[in-house]
Write an enzyme that holds these catalytic residues in place. Structure first.
Site, PDB file in Angstrom:
ATOM      1  N   HIS A 125       3.280   7.409   0.569  1.00 13.82           N
ATOM      2  CA  HIS A 125       4.734   7.244   0.630  1.00 13.82           C
ATOM      3  C   HIS A 125       5.054   5.759   0.636  1.00 13.82           C
ATOM      4  O   HIS A 125       4.350   4.957   1.233  1.00 13.82           O
ATOM      5  CB  HIS A 125       5.312   7.898   1.893  1.00 13.82           C
ATOM      6  CG  HIS A 125       6.770   8.171   1.790  1.00 13.82           C
ATOM      7  ND1 HIS A 125       7.708   7.211   2.074  1.00 13.82           N
ATOM      8  CD2 HIS A 125       7.438   9.269   1.386  1.00 13.82           C
ATOM      9  CE1 HIS A 125       8.917   7.719   1.865  1.00 13.82           C
ATOM     10  NE2 HIS A 125       8.786   8.970   1.448  1.00 13.82           N
ATOM     11  N   ASP A 161       6.208  16.609   0.335  1.00 15.70           N
ATOM     12  CA  ASP A 161       5.901  17.545  -0.758  1.00 15.70           C
ATOM     13  C   ASP A 161       4.578  18.277  -0.586  1.00 15.70           C
ATOM     14  O   ASP A 161       4.280  19.195  -1.354  1.00 15.70           O
ATOM     15  CB  ASP A 161       5.876  16.780  -2.093  1.00 15.70           C
ATOM     16  CG  ASP A 161       7.264  16.276  -2.463  1.00 15.70           C
ATOM     17  OD1 ASP A 161       7.403  15.087  -2.783  1.00 15.70           O
ATOM     18  OD2 ASP A 161       8.211  17.078  -2.372  1.00 15.70           O
TER      19      ASP A 161
HETATM   20  C1  SDX Z   1       9.005  11.660  -2.351  1.00 15.25           C
HETATM   21  O1  SDX Z   1      11.143   7.339  -1.267  1.00 15.25           O
HETATM   22  C2  SDX Z   1      11.291   8.471  -0.680  1.00 15.25           C
HETATM   23  O2  SDX Z   1      11.806   8.574   0.414  1.00 15.25           O
HETATM   24  C3  SDX Z   1      10.805   9.669  -1.474  1.00 15.25           C
HETATM   25  C4  SDX Z   1      10.827  11.013  -0.744  1.00 15.25           C
HETATM   26  C5  SDX Z   1      12.252  11.466  -0.451  1.00 15.25           C
HETATM   27  O3  SDX Z   1      12.426  12.227   0.513  1.00 15.25           O
HETATM   28  O4  SDX Z   1      13.159  11.131  -1.259  1.00 15.25           O
HETATM   29  O5  SDX Z   1      10.121  10.913   0.471  1.00 15.25           O
HETATM   30  C6  SDX Z   1      10.215  12.113  -1.606  1.00 15.25           C
HETATM   31  O6  SDX Z   1       9.127  11.212  -3.459  1.00 15.25           O
HETATM   32  C7  SDX Z   1       7.663  11.724  -1.675  1.00 15.25           C
HETATM   33  C8  SDX Z   1       6.493  11.161  -2.575  1.00 15.25           C
HETATM   34  C9  SDX Z   1       6.055  12.249  -3.523  1.00 15.25           C
HETATM   35  N1  SDX Z   1       5.102  11.695  -4.509  1.00 15.25           N
HETATM   36  C10 SDX Z   1       3.786  12.012  -4.459  1.00 15.25           C
HETATM   37  O7  SDX Z   1       3.281  12.727  -3.601  1.00 15.25           O
HETATM   38  C11 SDX Z   1       2.974  11.441  -5.618  1.00 15.25           C
HETATM   39  C12 SDX Z   1       1.656  10.851  -5.090  1.00 15.25           C
HETATM   40  N2  SDX Z   1       1.975   9.668  -4.329  1.00 15.25           N
HETATM   41  C13 SDX Z   1       1.952   8.403  -5.001  1.00 15.25           C
HETATM   42  O8  SDX Z   1       2.084   8.354  -6.357  1.00 15.25           O
HETATM   43  C14 SDX Z   1       2.475   7.228  -4.189  1.00 15.25           C
HETATM   44  O9  SDX Z   1       1.929   7.333  -2.944  1.00 15.25           O
HETATM   45  C15 SDX Z   1       3.981   7.063  -4.071  1.00 15.25           C
HETATM   46  C16 SDX Z   1       4.656   7.098  -5.413  1.00 15.25           C
HETATM   47  C17 SDX Z   1       4.575   8.129  -3.207  1.00 15.25           C
HETATM   48  C18 SDX Z   1       4.235   5.703  -3.422  1.00 15.25           C
HETATM   49  O10 SDX Z   1       3.821   4.749  -4.320  1.00 15.25           O
HETATM   50  P1  SDX Z   1       3.824   3.160  -3.937  1.00 15.25           P
HETATM   51  O11 SDX Z   1       4.509   2.932  -2.645  1.00 15.25           O
HETATM   52  O12 SDX Z   1       4.332   2.420  -5.141  1.00 15.25           O
HETATM   53  O13 SDX Z   1       2.302   2.856  -3.683  1.00 15.25           O
HETATM   54  P2  SDX Z   1       1.274   2.472  -4.814  1.00 15.25           P
HETATM   55  O14 SDX Z   1       1.384   3.405  -5.985  1.00 15.25           O
HETATM   56  O15 SDX Z   1       1.396   1.004  -5.052  1.00 15.25           O
HETATM   57  O16 SDX Z   1      -0.128   2.797  -4.075  1.00 15.25           O
HETATM   58  C19 SDX Z   1      -0.720   1.856  -3.187  1.00 15.25           C
HETATM   59  C20 SDX Z   1      -2.231   2.130  -3.288  1.00 15.25           C
HETATM   60  C21 SDX Z   1      -2.748   2.084  -4.725  1.00 15.25           C
HETATM   61  O17 SDX Z   1      -4.141   1.762  -4.663  1.00 15.25           O
HETATM   62  P3  SDX Z   1      -4.586   0.191  -4.882  1.00 15.25           P
HETATM   63  O18 SDX Z   1      -3.948  -0.281  -6.174  1.00 15.25           O
HETATM   64  O19 SDX Z   1      -4.042  -0.540  -3.654  1.00 15.25           O
HETATM   65  O20 SDX Z   1      -6.087   0.241  -4.910  1.00 15.25           O
HETATM   66  O21 SDX Z   1      -2.503   3.481  -2.836  1.00 15.25           O
HETATM   67  C22 SDX Z   1      -3.018   4.252  -3.924  1.00 15.25           C
HETATM   68  C23 SDX Z   1      -2.635   3.503  -5.201  1.00 15.25           C
HETATM   69  O22 SDX Z   1      -3.574   3.811  -6.239  1.00 15.25           O
HETATM   70  N3  SDX Z   1      -2.348   5.565  -3.862  1.00 15.25           N
HETATM   71  C24 SDX Z   1      -2.952   6.732  -4.099  1.00 15.25           C
HETATM   72  C25 SDX Z   1      -1.972   7.709  -3.864  1.00 15.25           C
HETATM   73  N4  SDX Z   1      -0.807   7.126  -3.512  1.00 15.25           N
HETATM   74  C26 SDX Z   1      -1.052   5.796  -3.523  1.00 15.25           C
HETATM   75  N5  SDX Z   1      -4.214   7.036  -4.478  1.00 15.25           N
HETATM   76  C27 SDX Z   1      -4.515   8.339  -4.619  1.00 15.25           C
HETATM   77  N6  SDX Z   1      -3.601   9.364  -4.404  1.00 15.25           N
HETATM   78  C28 SDX Z   1      -2.341   9.070  -4.041  1.00 15.25           C
HETATM   79  N7  SDX Z   1      -1.436  10.056  -3.826  1.00 15.25           N
END
Ligand code: SDX
Length: 429
Positions: free
Chosen positions: A307, A364
């Site tokens: 998140h 989710d």
């Molecule tokens: C919602 O904003 C809100 O409030 C949203 C929400 C709402 O109520 O409106 O809460 C609802 O959208 C919840 C999120 C649902 N999405 C997912 O579950 C999709 C999977 N999650 C990710 O794609 C990610 O965690 C996000 C999109 C939720 C957040 O992305 P960020 O903050 O931009 O973080 P990032 O992509 O920069 O990740 C940071 C690191 C990365 O690794 P490094 O580059 O540091 O090595 O964490 C890793 C990412 O690769 N990472 C994951 C991961 N989520 C982040 N690796 C594996 N699996 C994951 N799910």
């Protein structure tokens, strides 16, 4: 003396006022930065940028706190109803008995949609994703209520648009499902409450009586409450940005629905279920999928994990996880996908990759298990998220309008070609 920050640029000193909120969050006010310094700020994904001041929802990502108008989500999920929470978000206070009855009555009165809306359904391919239909039909309300596009609506006119949207979205959402299934549409019933009416429109058949299970009504109320608002997330920021151009509430919410559909945002609940089904089909080896999620060369992500704000745990995920256990036990359902989800969570929470990056289950991760248990198909999961988020979108759009916020128009840093002359086509290589 008011707190401020000093910025030194090219040997000159500038003072940036500090803004502090009621929960002591602080920001530098850079409203005059470009005029004073010629500089803008750059913050891809707005990870450090506040777009507005808002009195609706408070999140603390480190402490896992979520409050709607000051009320903790745990208390609202336990004690309130979705319509009561919708009133709280939109109007800023818990309603009196009379206010709630009037709000509920007004919504009941407007649940019917124009018969011409049904004709629009006929234009969609039967396999159309419900979110594509939902965003189109919500936007179409602007065509049925053209007066809603006026930027000078009175309070009463805005309230009527709010009631219409709260009332008609469930009908349109349920009709989207029935249309996809090729089933006859169910018209709303005025003798049912909001959640019971939605379940009736979704699952009733002319050929057999549909018994509304109060346990499912209670679970649906809780799920919708938990999704109702989440401050400046992607889809809500979209609603505010589109609304800042004086676009109608219906058009602004339609834009929000499309943003929510993104698999990184609300579309993740459908992705989670499909991920669990893929793990099950693959033999249930969760460690294999944990490894894929960690592999930078693999585009696979653990959907429902991570998140932008919560770097501890998503308080909604904790409540939904408990509710999933309760609903499945009450309905006597033993869903193997729940076991896979629990194994996945345990594996991730003890794995350094996830611990270092503070990746926890989000809203989710478990919600789809409950939707599935109450009979909602996977493709409708994000529609359910949109139904829950609707009062939040409305409240945020209304706050933006009432605060007379300017049209949103971010700046950029240009990195393209320098000036060059036009070359006629015969002289191009
Ligand atoms: C919602 O904003 C809100 O409030 C949203 C929400 C709402 O109520 O409106 O809460 C609802 O959208 C919840 C999120 C649902 N999405 C997912 O579950 C999709 C999977 N999650 C990710 O794609 C990610 O965690 C996000 C999109 C939720 C957040 O992305 P960020 O903050 O931009 O973080 P990032 O992509 O920069 O990740 C940071 C690191 C990365 O690794 P490094 O580059 O540091 O090595 O964490 C890793 C990412 O690769 N990472 C994951 C991961 N989520 C982040 N690796 C594996 N699996 C994951 N799910």
């Amino acid at each position: 003396m008011a707190e401020s920050a000093e910025l030194i640029l090219d040997g000159k000193s500038y003072t940036l006022p500090v803004v502090e909120g009621t929960e002591h969050e602080k920001a530098f006010d850079i409203g005059k930065l470009r005029d004073q310094t010629g500089y803008v700020t750059l913050d891809s994904g707005y990870k450090n940028t506040g777009a507005t001041k808002s009195a609706i929802t408070f999140l603390d990502g480190e402490e896992g706190i979520l409050r709607y108008r000051g009320y903790p989500i745990e208390q609202l999920a336990e004690k309130s109803s979705f319509l009561e929470v919708a009133y709280l978000l939109i109007y800023g206070a818990l309603p009196t008995q009379e206010q709630l009855e009037n709000f509920s009555h007004q919504i009941t009165k407007h649940t019917l949609v124009h018969e011409d809306v049904r004709k629009i359904f006929d234009g969609f391919p039967s396999a159309a994703h419900p979110m594509a239909i939902l965003s189109s039909l919500i936007c179409s309300l602007t065509a049925f209520y053209p007066e809603s596009v006026s930027p000078d609506l009175s309070k009463e006119e805005i309230d009527l648009n709010v009631i219409r949207l709260m009332a008609k979205m469930p009908t349109i959402a349920a009709w989207t499902y029935k249309n996809n299934m090729g089933h006859p549409l169910n018209y709303p019933r005025n003798d049912l409450d909001f959640c019971s009416n939605f379940l009736y429109m979704m699952f009733s058949f002319p050929t057999e009586k549909y018994d509304i299970d109060p346990r499912i009504v209670s679970a649906l109320n809780k799920l919708l409450i938990l999704h109702a608002d989440h401050e400046q997330n992607c889809s809500t920021s979209t609603v505010r940005l589109v609304g800042s151009a004086n676009a109608s509430l219906y058009g602004s919410v339609s834009a929000g629905i499309n943003a929510l559909w993104g698999p990184l945002h609300g579309g993740a609940n459908q992705e989670v279920l499909e991920m669990l089904q893929a793990i099950q089909a693959d033999g249930g080896d969760t460690s294999k999928f944990i490894a894929k999620a960690k592999d930078k060369n693999d585009s696979f992500r653990l959907m429902g994990f991570g998140h932008r704000v919560y770097k501890n745990f998503d308080p909604r995920a904790k409540i939904i996880k408990k509710a999933a256990d309760e609903v499945l036990a009450a309905l006597g359902i033993d869903d193997p996908l729940l076991k896979i989800a629990q194994e996945l969570e345990q594996a991730a929470l003890t794995d350094q990759y996830f611990v270092e990056r503070k990746l926890y289950p989000n809203v989710d991760f478990y919600s789809g298990i409950i939707y599935r248990a109450i009979g909602i198909p996977t493709e409708m999961f994000t529609v359910m998220f949109a139904l829950g988020r609707l009062p939040g979108w409305i409240a945020q759009w209304k706050e933006m309008r009432e605060n007379k916020e300017p049209i949103g128009r971010p700046r950029q840093i240009y990195t393209g070609e320098l000036e060059r002359d036009y070359v006629s086509i015969e002289n191009r290589k």
